[in-house]
Design a protein around this motif. Structure first.
Motif, mmCIF file in Angstrom:
data_model
loop_
_atom_site.group_PDB
_atom_site.id
_atom_site.type_symbol
_atom_site.label_atom_id
_atom_site.label_comp_id
_atom_site.label_asym_id
_atom_site.label_seq_id
_atom_site.Cartn_x
_atom_site.Cartn_y
_atom_site.Cartn_z
ATOM 1 N N LEU A 53 6.766 64.373 56.588
ATOM 2 C CA LEU A 53 5.732 64.391 55.553
ATOM 3 C C LEU A 53 5.840 65.652 54.708
ATOM 4 C CD1 LEU A 53 3.224 63.385 54.105
ATOM 5 C CD2 LEU A 53 1.837 64.367 55.950
ATOM 6 N N ALA A 54 6.102 66.785 55.326
ATOM 7 C CA ALA A 54 6.219 68.035 54.578
ATOM 8 C C ALA A 54 7.323 67.943 53.532
ATOM 9 C CB ALA A 54 6.487 69.191 55.536
ATOM 10 N N ARG A 55 8.456 67.374 53.917
ATOM 11 C CA ARG A 55 9.561 67.250 52.960
ATOM 12 C C ARG A 55 9.210 66.260 51.847
ATOM 13 N NH1 ARG A 55 11.955 67.640 57.930
ATOM 14 N NH2 ARG A 55 12.188 65.387 58.133
ATOM 15 N N HIS A 56 8.464 65.207 52.180
ATOM 16 C CA HIS A 56 8.054 64.262 51.139
ATOM 17 C C HIS A 56 7.089 64.934 50.160
ATOM 18 C CE1 HIS A 56 7.120 60.524 49.140
ATOM 19 N NE2 HIS A 56 5.825 60.741 49.354
ATOM 20 N N LEU A 57 6.189 65.750 50.665
ATOM 21 C CA LEU A 57 5.266 66.467 49.768
ATOM 22 C C LEU A 57 6.038 67.406 48.845
ATOM 23 C CD1 LEU A 57 2.350 67.313 52.241
ATOM 24 C CD2 LEU A 57 2.416 65.510 50.496
ATOM 25 N N ALA A 58 7.103 67.998 49.361
ATOM 26 C CA ALA A 58 7.944 68.849 48.502
ATOM 27 C C ALA A 58 8.583 68.014 47.390
ATOM 28 C CB ALA A 58 9.010 69.544 49.341
ATOM 29 N N GLU A 59 8.984 66.790 47.716
ATOM 30 C CA GLU A 59 9.559 65.912 46.693
ATOM 31 C C GLU A 59 8.518 65.556 45.625
ATOM 32 O OE1 GLU A 59 11.002 62.580 48.819
ATOM 33 O OE2 GLU A 59 12.639 63.663 49.807
ATOM 34 N N LEU A 60 7.229 65.544 46.012
ATOM 35 C CA LEU A 60 6.159 65.257 45.043
ATOM 36 C C LEU A 60 5.839 66.451 44.153
ATOM 37 C CD1 LEU A 60 3.608 63.207 47.200
ATOM 38 C CD2 LEU A 60 5.291 62.344 45.562
ATOM 39 N N GLY A 61 6.393 67.623 44.495
ATOM 40 C CA GLY A 61 6.171 68.808 43.665
ATOM 41 C C GLY A 61 5.376 69.908 44.318
ATOM 42 N N TYR A 62 5.052 69.772 45.598
ATOM 43 C CA TYR A 62 4.291 70.799 46.299
ATOM 44 C C TYR A 62 5.221 71.854 46.925
ATOM 45 C CZ TYR A 62 0.015 67.937 46.195
ATOM 46 O OH TYR A 62 -1.092 67.211 45.816
ATOM 47 N N GLU A 63 4.715 73.089 47.019
ATOM 48 C CA GLU A 63 5.263 74.072 47.936
ATOM 49 C C GLU A 63 4.485 73.910 49.234
ATOM 50 O OE1 GLU A 63 5.162 78.010 46.410
ATOM 51 O OE2 GLU A 63 6.024 77.463 44.478
ATOM 52 N N VAL A 64 5.197 73.706 50.346
ATOM 53 C CA VAL A 64 4.543 73.241 51.569
ATOM 54 C C VAL A 64 4.682 74.262 52.696
ATOM 55 C CG1 VAL A 64 4.368 71.367 53.241
ATOM 56 C CG2 VAL A 64 5.128 70.881 50.893
ATOM 57 N N ASP A 65 3.544 74.576 53.312
ATOM 58 C CA ASP A 65 3.534 75.292 54.580
ATOM 59 C C ASP A 65 3.321 74.241 55.661
ATOM 60 O OD1 ASP A 65 3.777 77.921 53.545
ATOM 61 O OD2 ASP A 65 1.653 77.902 53.018
ATOM 62 N N ALA A 66 4.333 74.021 56.486
ATOM 63 C CA ALA A 66 4.282 73.014 57.543
ATOM 64 C C ALA A 66 4.032 73.724 58.864
ATOM 65 C CB ALA A 66 5.590 72.230 57.591
ATOM 66 N N VAL A 67 2.905 73.415 59.523
ATOM 67 C CA VAL A 67 2.534 74.134 60.743
ATOM 68 C C VAL A 67 2.448 73.170 61.913
ATOM 69 C CG1 VAL A 67 1.280 75.857 59.398
ATOM 70 C CG2 VAL A 67 0.021 73.936 60.379
ATOM 71 N N ASP A 68 2.813 73.673 63.090
ATOM 72 C CA ASP A 68 2.715 72.894 64.320
ATOM 73 C C ASP A 68 2.616 73.882 65.468
ATOM 74 O OD1 ASP A 68 3.661 69.661 64.919
ATOM 75 O OD2 ASP A 68 3.360 71.017 66.606
ATOM 76 N N TYR A 69 1.954 73.451 66.574
ATOM 77 C CA TYR A 69 1.869 74.359 67.719
ATOM 78 C C TYR A 69 2.944 74.102 68.764
ATOM 79 C CZ TYR A 69 -1.094 70.666 69.963
ATOM 80 O OH TYR A 69 -1.603 69.511 70.486
ATOM 81 N N ALA A 70 3.900 73.209 68.464
ATOM 82 C CA ALA A 70 5.000 72.924 69.376
ATOM 83 C C ALA A 70 6.282 73.574 68.848
ATOM 84 C CB ALA A 70 5.197 71.416 69.525
#
Length: 363
Positions: A53-70
């Motif tokens: 999803l983070a990479r898809h949001l980047a394709e939409l034009g967003y700069e993305v901070d992708a966070v996870d606790y794993a």
């Protein structure tokens, strides 16, 4: 998958397991309801997993901070896909870490894809993330529905009541179907006034009981979301021959799994009101020390336990159970407005104890 803690998810990803892939319906709804601003936008993807999803949001034009606790999820996400300046991965627990340490102070879009059901303190997390949306920004939750998953997978999904709770307190709440998933888009804060509500006429009883105030190390108060549609403190009626301290500690363990010593508990006040013409006496029981982790042990009464910021209580979108509201107002006087009438009887503390600034007894 019904994992409930970071170690389980880390093992899941370390073993090479994957996550449900992004669906075309989700892509279409994101493009329609959460497009990036014309001058670019900033997105926070919470529980990013392997980063699709983070990479898809980047394709939409967003700069993305992708966070996870794993950690294993982030390692695999970075290894499997070529690094891009538009997506950065961060090890972060949205419930336990300080939100001030997020890479950015505010975002145009915050997403939870198939992860909101795993958030325990949903009200608190939602309030804090709402504060981090930029003007016009949106919070998007994509989730399975309880009625569409097998019983064994109920923990990964939300029912209609849980989605209604998610949508409360927003100026705009749109719900769409994403090929069987609920796609919820929330915009604009709509502050609510905390209200009180009863839970119906009680069964015949002496109507004496305890409301237990338990706080964590950060000063958050524990409340349970009742099957009757109110937030309430741990507590309940006295058993025959049982004192208020013993009742409070017993009910706390029976309802939440938290264990405490009655000898360490204190009763700073008694409260008297009435319900359906019957008097009701409630002891304010403060438990200063406890062990364990809040767990739903009586699902027929309580759906979940959450730690709440005390300062959030005056604006709860859902009602507080009236005796619980009176107990809270005894500990934090003046916090809640327009409460039903109650007779309050403060109790002198034993030698060696005094009241702290928050109304709780200290040694």
């Amino acid at each position: 998958m019904g994992h409930t803690n970071p170690d389980q998810w880390d093992a899941h990803y370390a073993e090479g397991n994957t996550f449900s892939p992004l669906r075309d319906a989700e892509r279409a709804l994101l493009a329609a309801h959460a497009p990036a601003p014309a001058d670019g936008g900033r997105a926070l993807d919470v529980g990013c997993g392997l980063g699709e999803l983070a990479r898809h949001l980047a394709e939409l034009g967003y700069e993305v901070d992708a966070v996870d606790y794993a950690p294993a999820a982030l390692t695999r996400a970075e290894a499997r896909h070529q690094a891009t300046a538009a997506v950065t991965y961060h090890l972060f627990d949205i419930e336990r870490d300080d939100l001030d340490t997020l890479p950015r102070p505010a975002y145009d879009l915050i997403t939870f894809r198939l992860t909101w059901a795993f958030v325990h303190d949903r009200t608190r997390v939602l309030n804090r993330l709402r504060e981090r949306l930029r003007p016009g920004g949106a919070l998007c939750v994509i989730t399975p529905l309880a009625r569409a998953v097998p019983d064994g997978k109920r923990p990964i999904a939300l029912d209609d009541e849980e989605i209604d709770a998610l949508c409360a307190g927003w100026a705009s709440a749109g719900r769409h179907d994403a090929d069987g998933l609920a796609f919820v888009v929330l915009r604009g804060s709509a502050p609510a006034q905390a209200t009180c509500a009863g839970k119906g006429r009680p069964s015949p009883h002496a109507l004496t009981g305890a409301g237990v105030v338990v706080t964590d190390s950060a000063g958050r108060i524990l409340l349970g979301w009742s099957v009757r549609g109110v937030w309430e403190l741990p507590g309940g009626k006295n058993d025959p021959g049982e004192g208020f301290l013993e009742a409070g500690v017993r009910e706390l363990e029976e309802e939440t799994g938290l264990r405490a010593d009655p000898a360490e508990a204190r009763v700073p006040a008694l409260l008297l009101d009435s319900i359906d013409t019957m008097p009701r006496l409630t002891a304010v029981v403060h438990v200063p020390a406890w062990t364990g982790r809040p767990t739903v042990t009586e699902p027929q009464l309580i759906r979940r336990w959450e730690w709440h910021e005390v300062t959030d209580l005056p604006a709860l979108p859902q009602p507080l159970f009236t005796p619980s509201a009176h107990v809270i107002d005894t500990v934090w006087p003046g916090l809640l407005a327009d409460l039903p009438p109650v007779h309050r009887y403060p109790i002198a503390l034993e030698a060696g104890h005094q009241l702290g600034d928050n109304g709780l007894s200290t040694r």
